[in-house]
Design an enzyme around this catalytic site. Sequence first.
Site, PDB file in Angstrom:
ATOM      1  N   TYR A  90      -1.932  -0.353  10.484  1.00 22.84           N
ATOM      2  CA  TYR A  90      -1.994  -0.833   9.092  1.00 22.84           C
ATOM      3  C   TYR A  90      -0.743  -0.427   8.322  1.00 22.84           C
ATOM      4  O   TYR A  90      -0.157  -1.240   7.590  1.00 22.84           O
ATOM      5  CB  TYR A  90      -3.242  -0.263   8.424  1.00 22.84           C
ATOM      6  CG  TYR A  90      -3.396  -0.573   6.950  1.00 22.84           C
ATOM      7  CD1 TYR A  90      -3.863  -1.816   6.524  1.00 22.84           C
ATOM      8  CD2 TYR A  90      -3.099   0.394   5.984  1.00 22.84           C
ATOM      9  CE1 TYR A  90      -4.030  -2.082   5.174  1.00 22.84           C
ATOM     10  CE2 TYR A  90      -3.265   0.128   4.632  1.00 22.84           C
ATOM     11  CZ  TYR A  90      -3.728  -1.115   4.233  1.00 22.84           C
ATOM     12  OH  TYR A  90      -3.881  -1.377   2.891  1.00 22.84           O
TER      13      TYR A  90
ATOM     14  N   SER B   7       0.838  -1.191   0.000  1.00 27.90           N
ATOM     15  CA  SER B   7       0.000   0.000   0.000  1.00 27.90           C
ATOM     16  C   SER B   7       0.872   1.239   0.000  1.00 27.90           C
ATOM     17  O   SER B   7       2.017   1.217   0.482  1.00 27.90           O
ATOM     18  CB  SER B   7      -0.890   0.014   1.258  1.00 27.90           C
ATOM     19  OG  SER B   7      -1.534   1.265   1.416  1.00 27.90           O
TER      20      SER B   7
END
Length: 245
Positions: free
Chosen positions: A147, A134
């Site tokens: 995250y 990501s």
Amino acid sequence: MGGRALLDGEVVVVTGGAQGIGAAIARTALRAGARVGVIDLAVVDEPGVAAAVGDVADPASVRRALAQLATQVGAPTVLVNNAGRNASYNPVSMTEGDWDGLFAVDLKAAWLCAREVLPAMVTARSGAIVNLASLHARLTAQGMFPYAAAKAGLVGLTRSLALEVAPYGIRVNSVSPGYIRTPQVEDQFTARTGFEAEVMSAQPLGRIGTPDEVASVVCFLASEAASYVTGADWSVDGGLGVRYA
């Protein structure tokens, strides 16, 4: 274009292939000539795609799912570690169970799946692994704990594993999407008034990406067209990372 399709002869296994980017990768790989299998907690019913229900954070479940897919499409020559959880927690109130659960799916699972497919790839002295990281791995925002840490770890795993398996002709890369129109992102837009407009205003290309655009890059990296690419993290973010780098 004539000639051989991008993934002719390959067996591509995609984790988290029931929806969003994972489903797009499965469809794109199928169109590119691969035999395709997916592993997901949800039942997948995609024409031409073999499916196994499995929990990528559970070693025994991973083993069973891959064995099932091997009987349908063959041993994987390409693994796409796409499964993940886009969750965030308060760093003080987060429990150890929360932490372990997030990292089990977003980081540990990539190693568990790679551990299962690598012996056959080593024997064949070829293969490719693509991990879905990501933009948050290197540029993040408040509210994304932990995250961002898990995805940064996945990029680190990619680089380290690439060096370990390079002598066997196996390539390992990661792809770091920015904002992509997946069900999870659409849920965020619905839940937070004005958030979509805020995100759109920051996009250099003036739009948000699609799962198919990520899938195209993943399938390129999985193919022999990227035969000299390993240990790399490719941004698919429409230039958002460049704007804030």
